[in-house]
Design an enzyme around this catalytic site. Structure first.
Site, mmCIF file in Angstrom:
data_model
loop_
_atom_site.group_PDB
_atom_site.id
_atom_site.type_symbol
_atom_site.label_atom_id
_atom_site.label_comp_id
_atom_site.label_asym_id
_atom_site.label_seq_id
_atom_site.Cartn_x
_atom_site.Cartn_y
_atom_site.Cartn_z
ATOM 1 N N CYS A 179 0.823 -1.214 0.000
ATOM 2 C CA CYS A 179 0.000 0.000 0.000
ATOM 3 C C CYS A 179 0.855 1.260 0.000
ATOM 4 O O CYS A 179 0.322 2.370 -0.070
ATOM 5 C CB CYS A 179 -0.940 -0.021 1.191
ATOM 6 S SG CYS A 179 -1.899 -1.540 1.267
ATOM 7 N N HIS A 188 -9.321 3.724 -0.723
ATOM 8 C CA HIS A 188 -7.937 3.250 -0.679
ATOM 9 C C HIS A 188 -7.618 2.332 -1.862
ATOM 10 O O HIS A 188 -7.450 1.133 -1.709
ATOM 11 C CB HIS A 188 -7.705 2.532 0.660
ATOM 12 C CG HIS A 188 -6.320 2.021 0.868
ATOM 13 N ND1 HIS A 188 -5.198 2.627 0.339
ATOM 14 C CD2 HIS A 188 -5.868 0.957 1.590
ATOM 15 C CE1 HIS A 188 -4.123 1.945 0.708
ATOM 16 N NE2 HIS A 188 -4.488 0.922 1.456
#
Lengths: 135, 388
Positions: free
Chosen positions: B84, B334
């Protein structure tokens, strides 16, 4: 080390050997000459870089340090949820595993556990488990 | 160190668009970034591109050149994968490339296509950012890993689910005016506490959504910005990166993020600022506990105090140091490979006064963006400053 080319297919050398050993009650960790413990497969101590690693028995009991009950699993554990996952402290190493043979809701910090290789109800694959000494 | 100008930024709306390809999303984001910057595509000398799960979600590796092509750029292009934190590390290398004089203009960003995998598929894809042998095969999921950290935090420093719930409520509220945000709905503490459990103590509203989206930044050298008369008041003045052991159980701390602490110390030193100078922050709140750990690692809160920061109004929009005025990963969304670059886009807009929430940071000069990979085995921190 592992027998390669077993009928069930390619093994993950080091890891599958460890699970085999744990199933037989002889789980081990790797110790470097400076006394740092780590889990296999590994050629180098991640703490100090020494490469002369020796197998040492994992202590028989560990202590749950933190835990969670997973309700939304990956597909490989679809039929297993809800299940408790814990990080247990076995002294020189910590291990992540599923707490077996008990209601997930009774798991708590400080619970004493033994290693017990269990099986995913979803895939039939072997899974590292923790068996509480007191239920 | 010479500042690196954020000449332009572009984001797609973050959300649920399973039919859109990664290349289409990045083409949109980069087009917005070029229009915003006034920089010609032909001036781009390198493309740094972040993406995490492209092989699983699109059967697509080698995305660097593909995305340069989608953006209409002829330049060497490299994909960065750091879970991420993929576009956070891409930005860091873009900054280095410009600083060391090897390029004047770099296109940097990232994309993730996730919702086409479904919840189970995306959960499985995200899980590969953990240790496959020792964590994933034991049934650990990403929410599960952060839940282990949350539980460890409660045991070590106190706090409870209600403290975490305030983080989610704050970030949803911040997202209300953000047109790019996935969730623009108010929620209450009760909503968070009553939501279904994902991995105790974390529930559905403690978790960020699964998202599709892209972010792109046009970064330039100071000299290029001056020469071309660019309107680019905000610069990246500090960059830092930290690392930790892959598996959570191998870490020195279960309830802290030393990788993020290292990254922030490096970034602050690089920029010549300290935590006390930070006016506004975008941090990696993939789960509510992650924001708590992040603001402590960044030095915005003392260790053990972060759990009360949202509840007590220190990090709310009208607080001393607003955190995640964009809505954060929690409400903005996200799309993992896009997140790091999108956080920098948000801070740049907040400092430039062009963000819908800029009124809350009027006169602010210094912002930070914190991007984390895995259970923070990777972390990048960037300092942005207004330099007229």
């Amino acid at each position: 080390m592992s027998d390669s080319g077993e009928s069930e297919g390619v093994q993950d050398a080091g890891f599958d050997d460890w699970v085999d050993a744990a199933e037989e009650g002889t789980a081990y960790y790797l110790e470097c000459p400076d006394g740092h413990g780590s889990l296999p497969p590994r050629r180098v101590c991640p703490e100090c870089g020494l490469t002369d690693l020796e197998r040492v028995d994992v202590p028989e009991t560990g202590t749950v340090e933190t835990y969670t009950v997973t309700h939304v699993p990956t597909p490989a554990f679809e039929d297993d949820a809800p299940y408790a996952t814990a990080i247990a402290d076995f002294g020189p190493v910590r291990i992540t595993g599923q707490v077996v043979g008990t209601d997930p809701d009774v798991v708590e910090d400080g619970l004493e556990v033994e290693l017990e290789i269990t099986v995913s109800q979803t895939t039939g694959e072997r899974v590292i488990g923790f068996d509480p000494l007191v239920r | 160190m010479s500042p690196v100008r954020v000449a332009g930024a572009g984001l797609t709306p973050f959300g649920n668009v399973p039919e859109r390809t990664g290349r289409d999303l990045f083409a949109e984001a980069s087009t917005i970034a070029f229009e915003d910057s006034g920089v010609e595509r032909e001036d781009v000398e390198a493309v740094f591109y972040g993406n995490f799960m492209g092989e699983l979600s699109e059967h697509q590796g080698h995305q660097g050149p593909l995305m340069a092509e989608a953006a209409g750029v002829r330049a060497p292009a490299t994909r960065y994968e750091s879970a991420c934190a993929s576009s956070g590390v891409a930005v860091r290398d873009a900054v280095f490339r410009i600083r060391n004089g090897e390029a004047d203009v770099v296109l940097v960003g990232g994309t993730e296509r996730m919702t086409n995998l479904g919840t189970a598929g995306a959960t499985e894809a995200l899980a590969i950012a953990a240790d496959d042998l020792w964590e994933v095969r034991a049934g650990m999921t990403f929410p599960g890993a952060y839940a282990l950290m949350a539980q460890a935090y409660f045991a070590e420093y106190g706090g409870d689910r209600e403290g975490l719930a305030h983080v989610a409520v704050k970030n949803h509220e911040n997202a209300l005016p953000n047109e790019k945000a996935q969730y623009r709905s108010e929620i209450t503490v009760e909503d968070v506490l009553e939501a279904p459990q994902v991995s105790s103590p974390l529930g559905l509203y403690d978790s960020c959504p699964i998202s599709d989206g892209a972010a792109a930044l046009v970064l330039t050298s100071e000299a290029y910005a001056e020469e071309h008369g660019l309107e680019a008041p905000v610069a990246i003045t500090g960059t830092g990166q930290g690392g930790d052991r892959m598996a959570l159980h191998d870490r020195d701390y279960l309830a802290r993020s030393p990788a993020a602490s290292e990254a922030s110390e490096e970034a602050y030193a690089d920029a010549g600022v300290d935590a006390g100078d930070v006016d506004v922050a975008e941090v990696h709140d993939c789960f509510t506990i992650a924001e708590v750990l992040a603001i402590e690692a960044l030095g915005l809160e003392s260790v053990g105090e972060g759990i009360s920061a949202a509840r007590d109004g220190r990090t709310t929009a009208d607080g001393d140091t607003p955190v995640n005025l964009s809505g954060g990963l929690k409400a903005k969304g996200h799309p993992v490979g896009a997140t790091g670059a999108s956080q920098i886009a948000e801070i740049a807009a907040l400092l430039a006064g062009t963000h819908p929430n800029s009124e809350f940071v009027e006169g602010a000069t210094t912002g930070v963006a914190h991007n984390a990979g895995g259970t923070v085995a990777s972390a990048t921190v960037h300092v942005l400053e207004v330099i007229p």
